[in-house]
Design an enzyme around this catalytic site. Structure first.
Site, short mmCIF file in Angstrom:
data_model
loop_
_atom_site.label_atom_id
_atom_site.label_comp_id
_atom_site.label_asym_id
_atom_site.label_seq_id
_atom_site.Cartn_x
_atom_site.Cartn_y
_atom_site.Cartn_z
N GLY A 241 0.29 -7.12 2.00
CA GLY A 241 0.27 -8.35 2.80
C GLY A 241 -0.13 -9.56 1.97
N GLY B 141 0.81 -1.21 0.00
CA GLY B 141 0.00 0.00 0.00
C GLY B 141 0.85 1.26 0.00
P1 ADP Z 1 4.01 -1.21 2.51
O1 ADP Z 1 2.68 -0.59 2.85
O2 ADP Z 1 4.51 -0.76 1.17
O3 ADP Z 1 4.00 -2.69 2.64
P2 ADP Z 1 5.03 -0.66 5.17
O4 ADP Z 1 3.64 -0.44 5.62
O5 ADP Z 1 5.77 -1.83 5.72
O6 ADP Z 1 5.09 -0.67 3.56
O7 ADP Z 1 5.95 0.60 5.55
C1 ADP Z 1 5.72 1.89 5.06
C2 ADP Z 1 6.26 2.91 6.02
O8 ADP Z 1 7.59 2.61 6.38
C3 ADP Z 1 6.28 4.31 5.48
O9 ADP Z 1 5.28 5.06 6.13
C4 ADP Z 1 7.69 4.81 5.81
O10 ADP Z 1 7.70 6.11 6.37
C5 ADP Z 1 8.18 3.81 6.83
N1 ADP Z 1 9.64 3.68 6.90
C6 ADP Z 1 10.50 3.41 5.92
N2 ADP Z 1 11.77 3.43 6.36
C7 ADP Z 1 11.72 3.71 7.68
C8 ADP Z 1 12.69 3.89 8.71
N3 ADP Z 1 13.99 3.77 8.45
N4 ADP Z 1 12.26 4.17 9.95
C9 ADP Z 1 10.94 4.29 10.21
N5 ADP Z 1 9.97 4.15 9.30
C10 ADP Z 1 10.35 3.86 8.04
MG MG Z 2 1.75 -0.13 4.74
#
Ligand code: ADP
Ligand code: MG
Length: 404
Positions: free
Chosen positions: A384, A360
């Protein structure tokens, strides 16, 4: 996986869709600021299945969730703005029922003609939607099922959830997979069954413990893993480096050490950042600085991969024939920490091979950083769900369809 039934199959088994009530589970869970939709990607992706059904003359009743309300009606999680946006995108009237299975929903569905669209209120306003108790979910699903002659499962992003509108409804009505689900599953199948090599996977983001499971199976399928985002700090720690105040899953350090050994034995390369952009606090105005990954100051936290790491990641990606990316490289929501994500996104658009973006926040990140979906091989609507599929798990939403 057995072949999934399609909308054509459903039309055959219902003797045509003209005037039939088709209950559709879509994933319309978009980011909102107040009632303003900040990224409508999932609504756009859900449109084609809905308009296909209306063109066939069906009455289309859409079930969806928004956010994580506490199992009771909460106006800040109403699907009203989403229904309005869907109407704009479809260029037709879309009615929003102000409840999910109550009097308003019954009246709205009862008044439909063929070709009409009604969006039921947020299914998560009922605690039964996500209940762990089968009979509670089943009773709610039975109420939902009274609205349909058939069911189309098109919410790819929720297929890994054993929830009433995803799983239990599929067992009560003649069902089919919508076009979005079929397309997403085809992409995942291509990634797991016969990826062209080198196959490079980029992992990042903040949901570290959710995502560690997939690494186990990626060590068997991918050639190289590039690790950024908050996940990188658990890996750096496993190598014995201090990571300051960075997000760290202390209790997963042992598991990660195991992955590093497994990967070394399997000849799979795991590439970690060699430099990190740090700041004393996420909220601080203090200027960020770049430090070596093996010398992170104790009073700082890592918020992006550094420029040297970003260059190395894009170098690896430029040679890939297949790439899958899940999870931003840093806190891309702030300009000071968006460069790593930007560089990796650009590398994915420039590579000759086939690139898939899932997640997302990852999908929202590429769009807010100014990339278009068509610059990638595929931008998935699910995070997920994609990861669980790649892990080799059976997705409940698919299992239920295979039986219907
Ligand atoms: P996705 O939705 O693509 O699967 P996630 O939900 O796991 O991704 O993570 C997204 C979030 O991770 C973003 O809001 C981003 O700000 C955060 N993020 C990325 N790198 C870091 C970091 N080094 N420390 C804290 N938050 C992080
Ligand atoms: Mg996410």
């Amino acid at each position: 996986m057995a072949g999934l039934k399609t909308v054509d199959d459903l039309a055959t088994s219902l003797d045509g869709l003209e005037g039939k009530r088709v209950l559709v589970r879509s994933d319309l869970n978009v980011p909102l600021q107040g009632s303003v939709i900040t990224d409508d990607g999932r609504i756009r992706a859900s449109g084609p299945t809905i308009s296909d059904l209306t063109r066939r003359g069906a009455k289309v009743i859409v079930m969806a969730h928004l956010g994580r309300p506490a199992g009771e009606p909460d106006p800040s999680y109403s699907l009203a703005p989403v229904a309005a946006r869907l109407g704009e995108l479809l260029g037709r009237d879309v009615r929003h029922a102000t409840d999910t299975v109550g009097a308003a929903a019954r009246a709205a569905v009862g008044a439909m003609d063929g070709g009409d669209v009604v969006v039921l209120e947020n299914v998560r306003f009922s605690p039964a939607e996500t209940s762990k108790v089968d009979s509670e979910r089943g009773a709610f699903a039975a109420e939902l099922a009274t609205f349909g002659d058939g069911f189309v499962s098109d919410g790819f992003g929720v297929l890994h959830r054993k929830q009433a509108s995803v799983y239990d409804v599929a067992r009560l009505l003649p069902g089919a997979a919508g076009g979005l689900v079929l397309r997403e599953v085809e992409v995942l199948r291509r990634l797991t069954e016969a990826p062209e090599r080198p196959y490079v996977v980029v992992l990042g983001g903040s949901k570290v413990s959710d995502k560690l499971g997939v690494i186990d199976s990626l060590i068997r399928t991918a050639d190289t893993l590039l690790i950024g985002g908050a996940m990188a700090f658990t890996f750096l720690k496993a190598l014995g480096h201090e990571v300051g105040k960075s997000l760290l899953e202390e209790d997963k350090v042992g598991v990660v050490r195991g992955y590093l050994d497994q990967a070394a034995q399997a000849g799979v390369r795991i590439v970690l950042p060699t430099d990190v952009v740090v700041a004393p606090e996420l909220t601080a105005d203090a200027p960020p600085m770049t430090v070596q990954a093996d010398a992170m100051p104790p009073d700082q936290l890592g918020l992006d991969i550094g420029p040297e790491s970003a260059r190395q990641f894009s170098q690896v990606l430029s040679e890939a024939r297949t790439a899958f990316w899940n999870g931003p490289m840093g806190v891309f929501e702030r300009a000071a920490f968006a460069a790593g994500t930007q560089v990796v996104a650009r590398a994915l658009t420039e590579m000759d091979g086939w690139s898939v973006v899932g997640g997302g926040d990852s999908a929202a990140a590429v769009r807010t950083l100014g990339f278009r979906d068509d610059q990638f091989g595929h931008v998935s609507t699910g995070g997920g769900a994609s990861l669980e599929y790649l892990e080799g798990k059976t997705l409940p939403g698919i299992a239920a369809l295979e039986r219907s």
